[in-house]
Motif scaffolding. Structure first.
Motif, PDB file in Angstrom:
ATOM      1  N   ASP A 172       0.830  -1.194   0.000  1.00  0.00           N
ATOM      2  CA  ASP A 172       0.000   0.000   0.000  1.00  0.00           C
ATOM      3  C   ASP A 172       0.871   1.253   0.000  1.00  0.00           C
ATOM      4  O   ASP A 172       2.023   1.228   0.435  1.00  0.00           O
ATOM      5  N   ALA A 173       0.291   2.354  -0.463  1.00  0.00           N
ATOM      6  CA  ALA A 173       1.010   3.631  -0.478  1.00  0.00           C
ATOM      7  C   ALA A 173       1.251   4.082   0.959  1.00  0.00           C
ATOM      8  O   ALA A 173       0.307   4.346   1.702  1.00  0.00           O
ATOM      9  N   ASP A 174       2.491   4.150   1.335  1.00  0.00           N
ATOM     10  CA  ASP A 174       2.891   4.436   2.707  1.00  0.00           C
ATOM     11  C   ASP A 174       4.249   5.129   2.614  1.00  0.00           C
ATOM     12  O   ASP A 174       5.176   4.589   2.004  1.00  0.00           O
ATOM     13  N   PRO A 175       4.413   6.329   3.157  1.00  0.00           N
ATOM     14  CA  PRO A 175       5.677   7.049   2.948  1.00  0.00           C
ATOM     15  C   PRO A 175       6.890   6.354   3.535  1.00  0.00           C
ATOM     16  O   PRO A 175       7.984   6.437   2.981  1.00  0.00           O
ATOM     17  N   TRP A 176       6.711   5.656   4.660  1.00  0.00           N
ATOM     18  CA  TRP A 176       7.866   4.980   5.265  1.00  0.00           C
ATOM     19  C   TRP A 176       8.249   3.739   4.472  1.00  0.00           C
ATOM     20  O   TRP A 176       9.427   3.446   4.303  1.00  0.00           O
ATOM     21  N   LEU A 177       7.244   3.028   3.958  1.00  0.00           N
ATOM     22  CA  LEU A 177       7.535   1.922   3.052  1.00  0.00           C
ATOM     23  C   LEU A 177       8.198   2.463   1.789  1.00  0.00           C
ATOM     24  O   LEU A 177       9.179   1.897   1.291  1.00  0.00           O
ATOM     25  N   ALA A 178       7.677   3.562   1.255  1.00  0.00           N
ATOM     26  CA  ALA A 178       8.257   4.149   0.035  1.00  0.00           C
ATOM     27  C   ALA A 178       9.711   4.535   0.250  1.00  0.00           C
ATOM     28  O   ALA A 178      10.554   4.326  -0.631  1.00  0.00           O
ATOM     29  N   ALA A 179      10.040   5.090   1.422  1.00  0.00           N
ATOM     30  CA  ALA A 179      11.430   5.456   1.710  1.00  0.00           C
ATOM     31  C   ALA A 179      12.324   4.219   1.722  1.00  0.00           C
ATOM     32  O   ALA A 179      13.457   4.249   1.218  1.00  0.00           O
ATOM     33  N   GLU A 183      15.428   3.260  -0.895  1.00  0.00           N
ATOM     34  CA  GLU A 183      16.770   2.831  -0.491  1.00  0.00           C
ATOM     35  C   GLU A 183      17.110   1.462  -1.058  1.00  0.00           C
ATOM     36  O   GLU A 183      18.278   1.184  -1.366  1.00  0.00           O
ATOM     37  N   ALA A 184      16.115   0.592  -1.204  1.00  0.00           N
ATOM     38  CA  ALA A 184      16.366  -0.711  -1.839  1.00  0.00           C
ATOM     39  C   ALA A 184      16.792  -0.523  -3.294  1.00  0.00           C
ATOM     40  O   ALA A 184      17.694  -1.208  -3.785  1.00  0.00           O
ATOM     41  N   GLU A 185      16.146   0.417  -3.989  1.00  0.00           N
ATOM     42  CA  GLU A 185      16.511   0.697  -5.380  1.00  0.00           C
ATOM     43  C   GLU A 185      17.929   1.267  -5.463  1.00  0.00           C
ATOM     44  O   GLU A 185      18.719   0.871  -6.326  1.00  0.00           O
ATOM     45  N   ARG A 186      18.258   2.174  -4.561  1.00  0.00           N
ATOM     46  CA  ARG A 186      19.610   2.735  -4.559  1.00  0.00           C
ATOM     47  C   ARG A 186      20.645   1.666  -4.215  1.00  0.00           C
ATOM     48  O   ARG A 186      21.735   1.623  -4.801  1.00  0.00           O
ATOM     49  N   ALA A 187      20.320   0.799  -3.263  1.00  0.00           N
ATOM     50  CA  ALA A 187      21.254  -0.266  -2.895  1.00  0.00           C
ATOM     51  C   ALA A 187      21.458  -1.238  -4.046  1.00  0.00           C
ATOM     52  O   ALA A 187      22.568  -1.744  -4.257  1.00  0.00           O
ATOM     53  N   GLY A 214      18.244  -7.441  -7.738  1.00  0.00           N
ATOM     54  CA  GLY A 214      18.213  -7.248  -9.184  1.00  0.00           C
ATOM     55  C   GLY A 214      16.953  -7.797  -9.820  1.00  0.00           C
ATOM     56  O   GLY A 214      16.368  -7.166 -10.721  1.00  0.00           O
ATOM     57  N   HIS A 215      16.492  -8.973  -9.367  1.00  0.00           N
ATOM     58  CA  HIS A 215      15.309  -9.603  -9.952  1.00  0.00           C
ATOM     59  C   HIS A 215      14.037  -8.804  -9.675  1.00  0.00           C
ATOM     60  O   HIS A 215      13.065  -8.906 -10.439  1.00  0.00           O
ATOM     61  N   LEU A 452      15.550   8.934 -10.049  1.00  0.00           N
ATOM     62  CA  LEU A 452      15.714   7.629  -9.407  1.00  0.00           C
ATOM     63  C   LEU A 452      15.254   6.505 -10.313  1.00  0.00           C
ATOM     64  O   LEU A 452      15.937   5.483 -10.478  1.00  0.00           O
ATOM     65  N   VAL A 453      14.090   6.669 -10.918  1.00  0.00           N
ATOM     66  CA  VAL A 453      13.535   5.659 -11.824  1.00  0.00           C
ATOM     67  C   VAL A 453      13.529   6.261 -13.223  1.00  0.00           C
ATOM     68  O   VAL A 453      12.812   7.220 -13.499  1.00  0.00           O
ATOM     69  N   GLU A 454      14.355   5.733 -14.081  1.00  0.00           N
ATOM     70  CA  GLU A 454      14.501   6.294 -15.439  1.00  0.00           C
ATOM     71  C   GLU A 454      13.279   5.984 -16.298  1.00  0.00           C
ATOM     72  O   GLU A 454      12.633   4.986 -16.133  1.00  0.00           O
TER      73      GLU A 454
END
Length: 454
Positions: A172-179, A183-187, A214-215, A452-454
């Protein structure tokens, strides 16, 4: 004649003293301030006795004392001792302490210790909303601390950072989950480099979590592309803390928040500074004139307070002769915070009166305040001034590794894209931490240029 000889002898003596005992260079690029306490998730350990674990758990539940940062460091050592002793039941108390210490230098250590508990991933899917949110916050803070160089990345990977980031499941849309997803995407973009910091015997295990990250890339991208609109939809009914977290996430995602603010928000709102920062990505409304008007009123006072920093920073992307005139006035203000914010707002776009702006920045380079001087060097470097770029280049080649690492991250955060080729070379440095900082700087520049997301 005798006076001339005396002057020559005195000058020669002073030259010899300077040669034998040179004065350390006053770098305009700030040094990183490493954390003074180090836990198992940091750069070392200072074990505490675990004979009385009940007393250690009780210490986590003590009220915050007058020196909150010192207490956060002590609690991090307590958390490390409990984790080593297998007291997984202490994790909720550790996360509560980490939340209370958020924003403190040693509070990062508490978050890192929480992520290192073997049962941390259970909280990421806990049915209790408060527990999930606390876990997301601790995970995001720890990942940022590793990217910023405040926490040792190899130790974090060894403690399970990549594994826990891979366990974050978009929902669900949640700012703390989104943060945490951000960070998972950056990692995921940095994980292969992070794993190389580990001994060869440990790389295979960590590599499996790199593959998991990656998957799930495409799924994260789909979720992040849609998350902004859903967060905007939930914003009006959210509490103050959730609204502040939402605005920070929307800023990371570069989402246009014009729909939330037909005009500038009230300055009394607790998340006002976060809103002004997020408004820089607005495309359907121009908030520049309103911000410039507020800035003029604040700059008319001798002590404009901390608000002026948010207002002048919000003018970075606003382009008009009127905005530029306000910033030039701010660069001459008697308050150092106002001067620093005004000077830092230059260089992000071509000025209308280039000669006046460059003159103001060169004057600020000799300012009595160190922060103003640093902001002026960064702004001049963004304009491509050779002397300012040389200052950064010297920092990247400094003998002190801390200076090299701070310079690399500063170049990225200050948007000095002229240094991209230099950072590319430093990314192959023999010192692993210097190379890691340069690679991090390059990733930040890539994200600044492409999103962040191209």
């Amino acid at each position: 004649m005798l006076a001339g000889m005396f002057v020559l002898v005195a000058a020669g003596g002073l030259f010899w003293l300077a040669y034998r005992r040179p004065r350390p260079r006053r770098w305009l690029i700030p040094r990183r301030q490493p954390l003074t306490a180090r836990t198992a998730a940091g750069r070392g350990t200072r074990p505490l006795p675990t004979s009385d674990t009940a007393a250690l758990v009780a210490e986590l539940n003590q009220p915050v004392g007058p020196d909150a940062d010192e207490q956060a460091g002590r609690r991090a050592e307590v958390a490390a001792a409990l984790r080593r002793d297998g007291r997984t039941d202490a994790l909720p108390a550790v996360i509560r302490c980490a939340d209370a210490a958020a924003g403190l230098p040693r509070g990062l250590l508490l978050s890192a210790e929480a992520v290192g508990f073997p049962n941390f991933s259970v909280l990421l899917t806990s049915p209790a909303r408060a527990d999930r949110h606390a876990a997301y916050r601790a995970l995001a803070r720890t990942a940022r601390g590793g990217r910023d160089g405040a926490l040792d990345v190899a130790s974090l990977v060894r403690a399970g950072l990549l594994e826990n980031l891979a366990d974050v499941s978009p929902g669900d849309a949640d700012p703390w989950l989104a943060a945490a997803v951000i960070e998972a995407e950056r990692a995921a973009r940095r994980a292969e480099l992070w794993v190389k910091l580990l001994p060869s015997a440990e790389r295979e295990h960590a590599g499996r979590h790199v593959a998991r990250l990656g998957h799930s890339t495409e799924r994260r991208h789909r979720w992040l592309r849609d998350a902004g609109h859903r967060l905007i939809g939930n914003f009006p009914s959210a509490g103050d803390d959730e609204q502040a977290a939402t605005l920070r996430v929307l800023d990371d995602l570069r989402v246009d928040v014009s729909a939330l603010f037909p005009s500038l928000p009230e300055r009394r709102t607790p998340w006002w500074a976060d809103a002004v920062r997020a408004l820089r990505w607005a495309r359907t409304r121009d908030y520049g004139p309103a911000l410039a008007e507020q800035a003029e009123r604040l700059l008319f006072t001798a002590r404009p307070g901390p608000t002026i920093h948010a207002v002048l920073t919000g003018l970075r992307n606003a382009r008009s002769p009127g905005v530029e005139r306000v910033l030039l006035g701010g660069a001459r203000h008697p308050d150092a915070n106002a001067r620093c914010a005004a000077v830092a707002a230059f260089g992000w776009a071509e000025p209308f009166d280039r000669a006046a702006v460059i003159a103001a920045l060169r004057a600020a380079r000799g300012d009595a305040d160190a922060n103003v001087r640093r902001a002026a060097v960064a702004a001049l470097a963004r304009f491509g001034e050779l002397a300012a770029l040389r200052e950064y280049a010297q920092g990247l080649l400094a003998e002190d590794p801390a200076v090299r690492q701070a310079t690399a991250l500063s170049a990225a955060d200050e948007g000095v894209s002229w240094l991209w080729p230099d950072l590319d070379l430093v990314a192959d440095h023999a010192d692993a931490e210097t190379a890691l900082a340069a690679a991090e700087a390059l990733e930040r520049m890539r994200e600044a240029a492409l999103g962040l997301v191209e």
